[in-house]
Every structure is written in structure tokens, then in C-alpha cells.
Design an enzyme around this catalytic site. Structure first.
Site, PDB file in Angstrom:
ATOM      1  N   HIS A 204      -3.569   4.115   4.872  1.00  0.00           N
ATOM      2  CA  HIS A 204      -4.702   3.173   4.922  1.00  0.00           C
ATOM      3  C   HIS A 204      -5.949   3.859   4.386  1.00  0.00           C
ATOM      4  CE1 HIS A 204      -7.830   0.553   6.400  1.00  0.00           C
ATOM      5  NE2 HIS A 204      -8.296   1.510   7.164  1.00  0.00           N
TER       6      HIS A 204
ATOM      7  N   TYR B  43       4.319   5.552  11.477  1.00  0.00           N
ATOM      8  CA  TYR B  43       4.597   4.148  11.757  1.00  0.00           C
ATOM      9  C   TYR B  43       5.468   3.431  10.724  1.00  0.00           C
ATOM     10  CZ  TYR B  43       0.475   3.515   8.706  1.00  0.00           C
ATOM     11  OH  TYR B  43      -0.421   3.569   7.683  1.00  0.00           O
TER      12      TYR B  43
ATOM     13  N   ARG C 166       0.871  -1.174   0.000  1.00  0.00           N
ATOM     14  CA  ARG C 166       0.000   0.000   0.000  1.00  0.00           C
ATOM     15  C   ARG C 166       0.906   1.222   0.000  1.00  0.00           C
ATOM     16  NH1 ARG C 166      -2.216   0.575   5.566  1.00  0.00           N
ATOM     17  NH2 ARG C 166      -0.838   2.349   5.705  1.00  0.00           N
TER      18      ARG C 166
END
Lengths: 326, 392
Positions: B289, B298, B285
């Protein structure tokens, strides 16, 4: 012979048989529904007569049972799912609430969800933990579901077929402690509306509103009250969502007093909803506040204590006396 | 994000992933959850070099190859437009598919019209190849509905937000296909995060037990919001299938040819009555998200750079150019088509009507419900009271 005297369990079995015969898209699914005929034998003999493709034994996974039933419904089938006991429905609760109940609305009405989930519910049979609960309010609270429960053999026979014919998901609660009670079933009589309440006993002094296993208890209480000179009307609600407030209102306008009886905990239960709405509708008719008799805000107790927990004759009659004392 | 802007950041690092075949020996070596390339089925390397695979070869015409490229470019353009629209306040949220174009177009192009798709909420590329109007995908993100299309019109089910739920619907639908005696199949999408859900595991049990014609297509994009794949599994996801009794295969999710070949093979297997397959598309990805998320909190920039070198669109472009399968005119026309798509999506979103107030009550039940009728009437009277006030 159109009229038979059948135990409630057998009436359900006959109803499923009729549904399987009538519509080739009806499929029964669940744990042990095949050779065993279900733990309560509600599906007894159906797999033998209709085959493993129509009466489907499933893996032991409730979410999987309901989730795959949703997929089958999308493919044009009408699944009738058996959950073995009330307390076992929760692994499937997510599928029922987030998927089954909302599928139609999310598709703007293009999808039908003719899924019936049969759940034997309630106490009084001396069972172990998770086998005696009454979670009907948890389902009635969810828009998109319908929730019904028969109290006698005739309703068991007819309401189950009506639920199967509905294009909406129906949670069908079966009063397991009444499975063995016999009653007349006329398999040819035109059935009443699925979501209409029924006056099970006429009376003039007070209305008892109940459903499922508590209808019998209330009828017995009314009979005892009659010996004491009190005329008690009993309304069998039959459907919890939608709830037929008109029939309760008509009864309360006549008797001016209402006691709601159910096995589920009183707190946030269906009795609370009925009390609130009937108070709104009948404020000037009521001679007493609407009272509720039901379970306590405690986990369903061990079997040796369940008679203390469940509303019995004495607790119902005590509520009748309290209402009449106002 | 356009192809060109990704290209500008392309690194020259040569991936070690251009292994030609899967071998038992190399399979044994990979035990980590992210178990890198050795087990990947790959037909097109990140450098755009065509390689062979003994089990999954594929023979596509130049026109078909250009078609796959076009699908990926337009899907990326649509996705970029939706991301922009969210940033401009036209959409409440967007779940970008950036980086996953090959996994979606490759698998989606393996489908027949009579097959049925159960997506999550990120399968914009699959929707594209199913012929779903892209505008339909935006309704829920704009807040005008919760899905809002008829799944049967393109055999593409509504997006499902609760993770993994749809894999059971897919399995049930596939059981229905088997009951009907039909030879179509179901393709169910989910992600690496959803693989941890009970429903996904239950769907593996049911599909195996009933030999249901369903292909589970897991896009392992390495992240479930901020949780890395190591927080979901200790073994490569495709290996889970063997524990349920059906085959699992890991494919290079950034290789559109391999995704097409592997999915086609799995769907044919399902049609032959041989039951389910789990395909794990190993991909990434590139974006967040959703637009609510901040990946800089992160994950490392270097990780993204590493994956940009494996960009699914660039590698096919290189191949098309090197083989002379597409000329400059093709790319220019596609760029123009891409811009036109972006513009039409933008216009369609802005023109999307807010539903009438009374729509709150619509479609809750098929057979009516007394309470809904009562509340609808109350709400109508309440709304009408404003109109009466305005008239005074």
C-alpha cells in the site's frame, strides 16, 4: 432609506440578497434553502428572485454540501452554505477541518477558499436534541478557518457580507434565539472591521466579554448591575477567530476585572483561551482572576432544563459579584 | 522494478479472462465482489492479443500506441525510483502505483486539457500525462510541503490523503462547469477502500441529482492496505452506480486500450450533459500500500504471481512487437530515456530545499489573521535569539 429597523433574521436575508446582487459568483446552498426559505426563513424569497442555479436546494448530506462547495470554490464560485442546526454540522466536520481549512496552505497559497458556512447555533428556543449546541471552539481551534458571530441586526447585515467577500473560509454562527430581535441596520454606513471587537456598553468596574446570543444577556446584566451601583463594561467580541485581544485588554486595563460569558461548555471553551491570554497580557492590572460563565461539561440538556444550563442574568451577576469580592 | 524484471517472473498461465464481449448472461453470473473477468471490458488480452468490443472499440495509430507504452514505462520507472529513494531515506513514505499503470495512463490520456482531475495520492501516472513535473509529487513524501503545486496550472488537483474527500470536490467542480455552461468534464479517482466512505456515496448522490459532468474512476486494486475487497463490498463496485441512477462499467484495469476507450466514452457522455459514470478499473496493486506496509503479512505470493501474468506493460509490448508497431531501436531509446528520468528524479529530490522556518506560518490565511501574525513575530524573535547568541 438607508436605516431600517429589522429583525436579525431579516437583516441576514437582506445581506444575502445584497451579496447575490453584487457578485454573480455567489451561490447559496443547503437543505430547504429554496422554496421553504430555510427552516428559519433566512433565505426567504431568494430562490424566487435569483433562480435555482444561484439558490441551490441540496440533497440531505452535510458532508456533501460542504465538499461540493469546496469544489465550486475551486471553480471560482463563492458558496454560502447553510447548515440547518449546530448539531448537524458534524457530518461535515471532516470536510471543514481536513479539506476546507487546509486547502490554501497545501497549495502554497495558490488556491482561495471563499466558502462561508452559516450555522444557527445556541439554545433558548425549546428545541430537541442536537438543535441547541454551541460548537464554536471546535472550529476556532482549527487553523485556516475564521469564526465569527453577530449579536445584532447591523452586524448580521454587514458581517455576513464581509464574510462572503473574504477569500478565507468563514464559519458564520448565527444566534438563533436572537433571530427575532429587532435592531437598526444602516445599509450604507461604512462597516467596521470584521474581526474587531466592539465595546457595547461603557463601564469602569468590571468587563463582561461575550459574543452572539450572550451579548444581550450581558447588556441586561450590566443594566441590573448599574441599579446596584456597579459600572459594568460589555465587550461584544464579534469574531472568535481571530480574536481581538487588544480591545479586551484595553477594557481590562481600565476595569481590572474580567468575566467571560458564553453558552458553550466552559471546559476547553473560548473563555479558557481568553482567560489565559488576558492573564498573560494584564497580569499586573488584574484585581481578580478571570472568571468564566458558560455551559456545563454535560450534553446539552432537554429543553425543560435548558434555562438551568444556559448562563442567565443571575449566573452572570453572581460572577460579577464574585469578581468584585476579590 | 523494471519491465524486464517483471517479465522474468512472468508465468505462462493463460488467463481465462480473454472473453471477447460482455453479455447480459455472463453479467448475471458474476455476483461476488471480486467477480472475475466475464464483465470486464477488454481490448488487449494479457497475451497481447487485440480483441474487439461492441461498445468500446478504439482505433489508435502506431505512434499513439507507442505513446501509451512510453507513458507506462516512464511512469513505472519514476515510481521505482521513488521507491528506491524511500528505501535510501530520501523520502519519508511512498505510495507505489506498480501494476496500475494502464488504469492511470489509459484514463489520463482520455482527458482534454480543459478537463480537471481530482486524484488520491497514488495517481503518479495521471499526473505524468497531465504534464505535472514529477518532482512536484515528491514534495509531500519528502516532507517539504503538503502538496505544493498550483492545481490550476495543469488542471490537476492536489493529492488528497483522507479517503474519498476529493470525490465531493470533483462533483462540486463539475457542478461549477455546468453552471458556467462549459463543456469540459471532471475525472475523479479513488480506490476500492474509499468506495466504502460516505463521501464517495454522497458524491454519487450529488452528481446524479445535479447531472454533473464527472467521471468517477475507481481503481479497484483489490486491497485497502491489508483489507481485501471482500471487506468493502458484496457486489462488484461498478454495479453500485445503478443504485444512484447512472451507468457503471468494469474495465480491465491492466489493459491500457480498454481504460482509454471506456474513460473517453464516459467523458464524452459527461460533456454531452448526460451526467456521471462510474468506471471500475479491475486491477492489482503489485507492491505494498505504501512503503510502510508489509503485504507478506496478509496476502499470498501466488496471488501476485497470478497478476504478474496480466502485467499491463508487457501485454502492450507484446502487441507492439507482434504487429511491428515498434522496433528494437524504439525500445532501446525508451530504456535510455527511462534511465535518464530516474537519474533526474533522484537529483531533483536531493536538491529539494527544506523550507525556511517561517514557512510554517505562510499561506494559512489569504486575508491575514491576528493570532498568526502574533505567533509569527514570536517565532521570528525566538529564531533571532539564536543568531544573536552565535554572534557573541
Amino acid at each position: 432609506m438607508a436605516v431600517q429597523n429589522l429583525p436579525l433574521a431579516k437583516a441576514l436575508n437582506e445581506s444575502l440578497r445584497k451579496a447575490l446582487e453584487t457578485d454573480p459568483k455567489v451561490v447559496i446552498m443547503g437543505l430547504d434553502v429554496g422554496k421553504l426559505g430555510g427552516v428559519f426563513r433566512i433565505t426567504d424569497g431568494l430562490q424566487k428572485d435569483f433562480g435555482e442555479d444561484r439558490v441551490v436546494d441540496t440533497p440531505l448530506a452535510e458532508s456533501g454540501i460542504v465538499g461540493t462547495a469546496i469544489g465550486l470554490a475551486l471553480r471560482g464560485y463563492r458558496p454560502v452554505v447553510e447548515i440547518q442546526f449546530d448539531g448537524f454540522v458534524f457530518p461535515a466536520y471532516d470536510q471543514i477541518v481536513t479539506q476546507l481549512a487546509k486547502m490554501r496552505a497545501r497549495s502554497l497559497g495558490t488556491v482561495k477558499m471563499p466558502v462561508v458556512i452559516r450555522i444557527p447555533y445556541g439554545g433558548g428556543i425549546g428545541a430537541v436534541e442536537h438543535h441547541s449546541e454551541s460548537p464554536e471552539s471546535l472550529f476556532a481551534h482549527v487553523a485556516g478557518l475564521k469564526v465569527v458571530t453577530p449579536a445584532n441586526s447591523s452586524d448580521a447585515y454587514w458581517m455576513l457580507q464581509q464574510a462572503i467577500q473574504s477569500d478565507d473560509p468563514v464559519i458564520f454562527f448565527e444566534p438563533k434565539r436572537r433571530y427575532w430581535d429587532k435592531g437598526e441596520v444602516d445599509t450604507e454606513a461604512f462597516p467596521g472591521e470584521l474581526h474587531k471587537a466592539r465595546v457595547a456598553r461603557e463601564g469602569t468596574d468590571l468587563t463582561l466579554a461575550a459574543y452572539g446570543p450572550m451579548v444581550k444577556t450581558c447588556l441586561e446584566a450590566a443594566a441590573v448591575a448599574a441599579e446596584e451601583g456597579k459600572s459594568v463594561e460589555v465587550v461584544d467580541l464579534r469574531s472568535i477567530s481571530p480574536l481581538d485581544f487588544d480591545t479586551i485588554q484595553a477594557s481590562v486595563e481600565k476595569t481590572r476585572r474580567l468575566v467571560v460569558v458564553h453558552e458553550a461548555p466552559v471546559f476547553f471553551g473560548s473563555g479558557a483561551e481568553i482567560a489565559a491570554r488576558i492573564t498573560e497580557r494584564c497580569f499586573y492590572h488584574l484585581e481578580a482572576p478571570v472568571l468564566r460563565v458558560g455551559g456545563y461539561h454535560a450534553p446539552y440538556p432537554p429543553a425543560r432544563l435548558e434555562e438551568e444550563y444556559l448562563p442567565g442574568l443571575d449566573r452572570v451577576l453572581d460572577a460579577v459579584d464574585r469578581s468584585l469580592a476579590y | 522494478m523494471t519491465v524486464e524484471s517483471t517479465a522474468a517472473r512472468k508465468t505462462t498461465r493463460r488467463s481465462s479472462g480473454a472473453k471477447r464481449t460482455t453479455s447480459a448472461a455472463s453479467a448475471k453470473k458474476a455476483s461476488a465482489a471480486q467477480g472475475t473477468e466475464p464483465e470486464l471490458v477488454q481490448l488487449l488480452t494479457p497475451e497481447g492479443e487485440r480483441v474487439q468490443h461492441p461498445d468500446y472499440d478504439i482505433d489508435l495509430s502506431a505512434e499513439e500506441l507507442r505513446g501509451l507504452y512510453r507513458d507506462m514505462v516512464l511512469t513505472r520507472r519514476f515510481d521505482a525510483e521513488a521507491t528506491s529513494l524511500q528505501r535510501q531515506g530520501e523520502l519519508g513514505l511512498w505510495a507505489s502505483l506498480l501494476g496500475q499503470e494502464a488504469a492511470q495512463i489509459g484514463s489520463g490520456r482520455a482527458l482534454r486539457d480543459d478537463d480537471y482531475v481530482f486524484p488520491t495520492y497514488r495517481e503518479h501516472g495521471v499526473a505524468w500525462v497531465r504534464g505535472v513535473d514529477p518532482t512536484n509529487l515528491l514534495g509531500m513524501f519528502r516532507g517539504v510541503n503538503h502538496g505544493g503545486w498550483d492545481p490550476s496550472s495543469n488542471n490537476f488537483h492536489l493529492y488528497t490523503i483522507v479517503l474519498g474527500s476529493q470525490t465531493l470536490h470533483a462533483t462540486g467542480y463539475a457542478m461549477g462547469i455546468a453552471k458556467d455552461g462549459a463543456d469540459s468534464a471532471v475525472l475523479a479517482y479513488f480506490g476500492d477502500g474509499a468506495s466504502s466512505q460516505g463521501d464517495v456515496n454522497e458524491s454519487f448522490v450529488f452528481s446524479a441529482v445535479y447531472n454533473a459532468p464527472v467521471v468517477f474512476f475507481c481503481q479497484n486494486n483489490q486491497w485497502a492496505i491489508s483489507e481485501p475487497i471482500e471487506k468493502q463490498t458484496r457486489v462488484p463496485l461498478y454495479q453500485r452506480a445503478s443504485g444512484f441512477g447512472f451507468p457503471g462499467v468494469r474495465v480491465d484495469g491492466n489493459d491500457v486500450l480498454a481504460c482509454l476507450a471506456v474513460t473517453r466514452s464516459a467523458l464524452e457522455r459527461a460533456r454531452r450533459g448526460e451526467g456521471p459514470t462510474l468506471v471500475e478499473a479491475f486491477t492489482y496493486r503489485m507492491g505494498a500500500h505504501t512503503t510502510s506496509d508489509d503485504p507478506t503479512r496478509y496476502r499470498r505470493d501466488a496471488e501476485r504471481a497470478e497478476w504478474e501474468a496480466k502485467d499491463p506493460i508487457l501485454r502492450l509490448k507484446t502487441y507492439l512487437e507482434n504487429e511491428g508497431h515498434a522496433d528494437a531501436a524504439f525500445f532501446e531509446e525508451l530504456e535510455a530515456e527511462s534511465e535518464a528520468l530516474g537519474k533526474s528524479v533522484r537529483e531533483a529530490v536531493r536538491a529539494m530545499p527544506v523550507p525556511e522556518h517561517m514557512a510554517i506560518f505562510d499561506h494559512t490565511y489569504a486575508d491575514g489573521h491576528a493570532l498568526v501574525d502574533e505567533e509569527r513575530a514570536q517565532f521570528a524573535a525566538y529564531q533571532a535569539s539564536f543568531a544573536a547568541g552565535e554572534g557573541e
